[in-house]
Scaffold this motif. Sequence first.
Motif, PDB file in Angstrom:
ATOM      1  N   ALA A  33       0.849  -1.195   0.000  1.00  0.00           N
ATOM      2  CA  ALA A  33       0.000   0.000   0.000  1.00  0.00           C
ATOM      3  C   ALA A  33       0.883   1.242   0.000  1.00  0.00           C
ATOM      4  O   ALA A  33       2.029   1.196   0.446  1.00  0.00           O
ATOM      5  CB  ALA A  33      -0.903   0.010   1.223  1.00  0.00           C
ATOM      6  N   ASP A  61       0.611   3.523   1.930  1.00  0.00           N
ATOM      7  CA  ASP A  61       0.687   3.912   3.338  1.00  0.00           C
ATOM      8  C   ASP A  61       0.889   2.633   4.149  1.00  0.00           C
ATOM      9  O   ASP A  61       0.029   1.750   4.143  1.00  0.00           O
ATOM     10  CB  ASP A  61      -0.623   4.609   3.728  1.00  0.00           C
ATOM     11  CG  ASP A  61      -0.740   4.921   5.203  1.00  0.00           C
ATOM     12  OD1 ASP A  61       0.207   4.633   5.967  1.00  0.00           O
ATOM     13  OD2 ASP A  61      -1.787   5.441   5.603  1.00  0.00           O
ATOM     14  N   ALA A 103      -1.870   1.147   6.359  1.00  0.00           N
ATOM     15  CA  ALA A 103      -3.077   0.565   5.764  1.00  0.00           C
ATOM     16  C   ALA A 103      -3.078  -0.935   5.956  1.00  0.00           C
ATOM     17  O   ALA A 103      -2.082  -1.611   5.699  1.00  0.00           O
ATOM     18  CB  ALA A 103      -3.139   0.903   4.277  1.00  0.00           C
ATOM     19  N   SER A 119     -10.067  -5.066   1.173  1.00  0.00           N
ATOM     20  CA  SER A 119     -10.816  -4.025   0.480  1.00  0.00           C
ATOM     21  C   SER A 119     -11.195  -4.540  -0.897  1.00  0.00           C
ATOM     22  O   SER A 119     -10.610  -5.493  -1.401  1.00  0.00           O
ATOM     23  CB  SER A 119      -9.998  -2.729   0.369  1.00  0.00           C
ATOM     24  OG  SER A 119      -8.731  -2.987  -0.206  1.00  0.00           O
ATOM     25  N   PHE A 133      -5.583   7.155  -2.316  1.00  0.00           N
ATOM     26  CA  PHE A 133      -5.096   5.825  -1.964  1.00  0.00           C
ATOM     27  C   PHE A 133      -5.449   4.830  -3.073  1.00  0.00           C
ATOM     28  O   PHE A 133      -4.602   4.091  -3.551  1.00  0.00           O
ATOM     29  CB  PHE A 133      -5.723   5.397  -0.628  1.00  0.00           C
ATOM     30  CG  PHE A 133      -5.277   4.055  -0.131  1.00  0.00           C
ATOM     31  CD1 PHE A 133      -4.169   3.935   0.691  1.00  0.00           C
ATOM     32  CD2 PHE A 133      -5.980   2.903  -0.460  1.00  0.00           C
ATOM     33  CE1 PHE A 133      -3.751   2.698   1.162  1.00  0.00           C
ATOM     34  CE2 PHE A 133      -5.577   1.663   0.006  1.00  0.00           C
ATOM     35  CZ  PHE A 133      -4.463   1.556   0.818  1.00  0.00           C
ATOM     36  N   LEU A 139     -10.130  -2.857   5.495  1.00  0.00           N
ATOM     37  CA  LEU A 139      -9.439  -1.582   5.367  1.00  0.00           C
ATOM     38  C   LEU A 139     -10.419  -0.468   5.715  1.00  0.00           C
ATOM     39  O   LEU A 139     -11.615  -0.594   5.446  1.00  0.00           O
ATOM     40  CB  LEU A 139      -8.967  -1.414   3.911  1.00  0.00           C
ATOM     41  CG  LEU A 139      -8.248  -0.124   3.528  1.00  0.00           C
ATOM     42  CD1 LEU A 139      -6.888  -0.045   4.214  1.00  0.00           C
ATOM     43  CD2 LEU A 139      -8.062  -0.068   2.015  1.00  0.00           C
ATOM     44  N   GLU A 140      -9.918   0.607   6.301  1.00  0.00           N
ATOM     45  CA  GLU A 140     -10.777   1.769   6.491  1.00  0.00           C
ATOM     46  C   GLU A 140     -11.287   2.178   5.109  1.00  0.00           C
ATOM     47  O   GLU A 140     -10.521   2.221   4.150  1.00  0.00           O
ATOM     48  CB  GLU A 140      -9.971   2.907   7.122  1.00  0.00           C
ATOM     49  CG  GLU A 140     -10.797   4.105   7.476  1.00  0.00           C
ATOM     50  CD  GLU A 140      -9.973   5.209   8.117  1.00  0.00           C
ATOM     51  OE1 GLU A 140     -10.277   6.377   7.860  1.00  0.00           O
ATOM     52  OE2 GLU A 140      -9.025   4.887   8.864  1.00  0.00           O
ATOM     53  N   ASN A 169       2.289  -3.771   5.435  1.00  0.00           N
ATOM     54  CA  ASN A 169       1.895  -3.644   6.833  1.00  0.00           C
ATOM     55  C   ASN A 169       2.326  -4.919   7.561  1.00  0.00           C
ATOM     56  O   ASN A 169       1.970  -6.024   7.145  1.00  0.00           O
ATOM     57  CB  ASN A 169       0.378  -3.453   6.947  1.00  0.00           C
ATOM     58  CG  ASN A 169      -0.065  -3.337   8.384  1.00  0.00           C
ATOM     59  OD1 ASN A 169      -0.145  -4.334   9.090  1.00  0.00           O
ATOM     60  ND2 ASN A 169      -0.338  -2.117   8.807  1.00  0.00           N
TER      61      ASN A 169
END
Length: 188
Positions: free
Chosen positions: A45, A47, A50, A54, A66, A125-126, A154
Amino acid sequence: MLFRSGKARVKLTRENDRFLALPERVAIAREAQANLFISIHADSAPDSAARGLSAYTLSETASDDFARKIADGENIVDQKFGAAIHKQEAVANILYELAARQTVTASRFAKDSLVRGAGRSIRLLEQPKRSANFAVLRAPDVPSLLIETGFLSNEKDEEILKSAAERKKIAQVLARELATVLKNPIFS
């Protein structure tokens, strides 16, 4: 993936870790007359914070930065592995605009339903429902969905994805939810 008489017939694009150009993946779905094309990933990702599952559908404009970065990274896979890339952006945009409403509706239904169901069993995922201009989702005649099972960038997701038991759990959750999705008459 085809769904007939309550049973799914799954056609894999490949059964080993070999390169297959993005257009070839879609061609396999078309040849199989798939009711739904699903591209399953475990990528990095933009980020490292993350994490979680998703799902993405095609959109000319990404739902957020994103999603755009994930799509950009995925879309260059052909270049990374030496496959010929043709600048077909204009054609892809025209095809998308001409796509049958049912294809778009079916793809969005699959994304919404899968995320809702999977979220009962595994971490999401958010903002897990996203959209972006993924090359592998551009077929205007086959409903399609890209699923990120987690992110190798992550540490916690990487640990989960390295575990055979956790991968099996993810596969079982996806199979359960996709079976539910494909029971909807939109996929007949």
